[in-house]
Design a protein around this motif. Structure first.
Motif, short mmCIF file in Angstrom:
data_model
loop_
_atom_site.label_atom_id
_atom_site.label_comp_id
_atom_site.label_asym_id
_atom_site.label_seq_id
_atom_site.Cartn_x
_atom_site.Cartn_y
_atom_site.Cartn_z
N LEU A 149 73.24 -2.97 -2.12
CA LEU A 149 72.53 -4.26 -2.05
C LEU A 149 71.27 -4.11 -1.21
CD1 LEU A 149 75.53 -6.72 -1.46
CD2 LEU A 149 74.32 -6.27 -3.60
N THR A 150 70.13 -4.02 -1.89
CA THR A 150 68.83 -3.96 -1.22
C THR A 150 67.86 -4.85 -1.97
OG1 THR A 150 67.88 -2.16 -2.55
CG2 THR A 150 69.29 -1.52 -0.69
N LYS A 151 66.64 -4.93 -1.49
CA LYS A 151 65.62 -5.74 -2.17
C LYS A 151 65.25 -5.14 -3.52
CE LYS A 151 61.36 -3.49 -0.72
NZ LYS A 151 59.98 -3.68 -0.31
N ASN A 152 65.60 -3.86 -3.74
CA ASN A 152 65.26 -3.19 -5.00
C ASN A 152 66.40 -3.17 -6.01
OD1 ASN A 152 62.60 -2.25 -4.07
ND2 ASN A 152 63.78 -0.97 -2.68
N SER B 155 50.78 -7.53 -4.32
CA SER B 155 51.33 -8.07 -3.07
C SER B 155 51.16 -9.58 -3.03
CB SER B 155 50.63 -7.44 -1.87
OG SER B 155 51.05 -8.06 -0.67
N PRO B 156 52.17 -10.30 -2.56
CA PRO B 156 52.04 -11.75 -2.42
C PRO B 156 51.21 -12.16 -1.21
CG PRO B 156 54.17 -11.06 -1.60
CD PRO B 156 53.52 -9.83 -2.16
N TYR B 157 50.80 -11.17 -0.41
CA TYR B 157 50.07 -11.46 0.83
C TYR B 157 48.57 -11.32 0.63
CZ TYR B 157 54.75 -11.02 2.71
OH TYR B 157 56.09 -11.19 2.94
N LYS B 158 47.80 -12.10 1.39
CA LYS B 158 46.35 -12.12 1.27
C LYS B 158 45.72 -11.69 2.59
CE LYS B 158 46.52 -16.01 -1.98
NZ LYS B 158 46.11 -17.42 -2.22
N ASN C 155 58.43 -15.82 5.60
CA ASN C 155 59.61 -16.63 5.89
C ASN C 155 60.33 -17.02 4.60
OD1 ASN C 155 61.22 -18.16 7.88
ND2 ASN C 155 60.46 -19.93 6.76
N LYS C 156 59.59 -17.14 3.51
CA LYS C 156 60.20 -17.49 2.22
C LYS C 156 60.87 -16.28 1.58
CE LYS C 156 58.81 -19.03 -2.43
NZ LYS C 156 57.67 -19.43 -3.28
N ARG C 157 60.21 -15.12 1.63
CA ARG C 157 60.70 -13.92 0.95
C ARG C 157 61.68 -13.11 1.80
NH1 ARG C 157 57.20 -12.99 -3.41
NH2 ARG C 157 57.69 -10.77 -3.50
N LYS C 158 61.52 -13.23 3.13
CA LYS C 158 62.43 -12.58 4.09
C LYS C 158 62.53 -11.07 3.88
CE LYS C 158 65.18 -16.83 4.51
NZ LYS C 158 64.39 -17.32 5.64
N ASP C 159 61.40 -10.47 3.59
CA ASP C 159 61.35 -9.03 3.33
C ASP C 159 60.27 -8.41 4.21
OD1 ASP C 159 61.21 -6.47 2.37
OD2 ASP C 159 61.33 -7.04 0.26
#
Length: 440
Positions: free
Chosen positions: A232-235, A319-322, A424-428
């Motif tokens: 069980l991982t993010k992948n 990436s979801p980050y800006k 905080n939403k993705r927690k990764d």
């Protein structure tokens, strides 16, 4: 809680005011968020409720009409109240009668039991309530495809309460021996957390490369080994989809389609769901338009290998980050929840450190949970990335505390407020670190 820690800057009113009602930007943001969530609602009792009752609705309509015309002598007469009540036919028409609508409502109820059970355990830390809803899910929907994850969450919740967790471990092994949740329970000593995420991500890249080169057996071996080693991982969802795609090349078409349908019922990542739906649609359309093959003369592998698919994107490409270096930043120190609970003097030590080194900055300190095993310490605000990085450098060089090892200190990073909302939403954290190394 974390929003209270994200100060808007220095005091003095306007968009930089610390006090909420002095900060016009904060007030405007709050008003927009309220409208997006609740719509344009009048200020009345029970304004959150969409179904406030007939009597209250009648009173609300009556009060609104007083401004427009003269109120009757007696507003509460039975006749005036009755005229505002819906008739029997209207009420009956609101009851769902069609099989399609009822089926849709059952699916929504199933989702609600499942999601509420997980929310109560992982986010609200209420294992007793979580058990209640997840057991109801299994009783009401015994054929649910969410049963493996429900069993797994029930295992964790009952274990926390020192109850019969072995019951759910046994059920997982009996009913779902190949599930990733079963593998996780059977191998508690396996590496988990950030290290598992990193290792499984690297293995995914290797297997993905083999798939591109049509070295399907080698790709399959790496995927299966990774899923066993890191259940069980993010992948995990991405690895499972790659495994299904390999199935499409090595096994019969029906097996491939069945696995895709099951995957669509169990995966939550929108990107992967959309991709899996396209895969299933592609093979379904091809099968419908193609002539019936001669099954006696056709090799099973040849049928599967003719399936044309697009490859999934590498997980680190988008990436979801800006990058917003001039935005207000915060400093983050992640640590294991157990370590955070034992570090009772850490906040006091940081306040003393701030008084000595950043007395004019009015920094705030707090902690929030970022998943079941990770707690993050937040220090804010910094007006831009440069100031937050300067703080980080001073922190690494000058702050010492028995609760923090050098490894924990070096895991710290800075992040903009906008990107923190995503984190905080993705927690990764590892996903953000990939962006952080490039941006900072």
């Amino acid at each position: 809680m974390f929003e209270n820690l994200l100060a808007f800057g220095s005091s003095g009113g306007g968009s930089g005011a610390t006090f909420y009602w002095d900060n016009t930007v904060a007030i405007q943001k709050g008003a927009l968020e309220f409208t997006q969530m609740w719509g344009n609602r009048p200020l009345t009792d029970n304004w959150r409720s969409s179904d406030r009752g007939f009597q209250e609705a009648a009173n609300s309509e009556g009060s609104n009409s007083i401004d427009e015309k003269t109120a009757p002598e007696d507003e509460n007469t039975p006749a005036s109240i009755t005229t505002n009540l819906p008739d029997r036919a209207t009420l009956l028409n609101q009851i769902p009668n069609s099989p399609e609508i009822r089926k849709e409502m059952l699916v929504e109820m199933e989702e609600a039991y499942f999601n509420l059970g997980k929310l109560l355990y992982f986010d609200l830390k209420q294992p007793e309530k979580s058990i209640e809803y997840l057991q109801a899910l299994i009783e009401k929907y015994p054929e649910t495809l969410k049963k493996p994850e429900a069993y797994y969450t029930l295992f964790l919740a009952t274990k926390d309460l020192n109850k019969n967790a072995g019951k759910y471990a046994l059920l997982l092994n009996q009913e779902f021996p190949d599930s990733q949740f079963t593998k996780s329970i059977n191998n508690p000593e396996k590496v988990s957390g950030s290290q598992a995420n990193l290792a499984s991500g690297e293995n995914y890249k290797i297997a993905y490369g083999y798939f591109q080169e049509r070295r399907y057996e080698e790709a399959k071996n790496i995927v299966r080994q990774t899923l066993n080693e890191y259940p069980l991982t993010k992948n995990t969802d991405r690895l499972l989809l790659l495994d299904i795609m390999i199935t499409g090349q090595l096994e019969p078409l029906d097996t491939y389609k069945t696995r895709l349908r099951t995957y669509l019922q169990q995966t939550k990542e929108e990107e992967l769901l959309d991709f899996a739906e396209k895969l299933l649609k592609a093979v379904s359309e091809d099968e419908g338009n193609a002539p019936v093959p001669n099954t006696e003369a056709t090799d099973k592998k040849e049928v599967a290998s003719d399936i044309s698919v697009d490859l999934p994107d590498d997980p680190n490409v988008q990436s979801p980050y800006k990058e917003n270096l001039n935005q207000t930043h915060i400093f983050i120190l992640p640590m294991n929840t157990t370590v955070a609970e034992k570090a009772s003097d850490l906040t006091a030590a940081l306040e003393s450190f701030h008084n000595s080194n950043f007395s004019s900055e009015r920094l705030r300190t707090g902690t929030i949970s970022l998943g079941r095993d990770t707690t993050i310490l937040i220090i804010s605000p910094f007006s831009n990335s440069e100031k937050s990085l300067a703080y980080k450098e001073t922190f690494l060089n000058s702050f010492n505390n028995d609760s923090l090892t050098e490894e924990i200190k070096n895991s710290s990073f800075v992040i903009s407020i906008e990107n923190f909302q995503q984190l905080n939403k993705r927690k990764d954290i590892e996903e953000y670190r990939s962006f952080y190394k490039k941006a900072y």
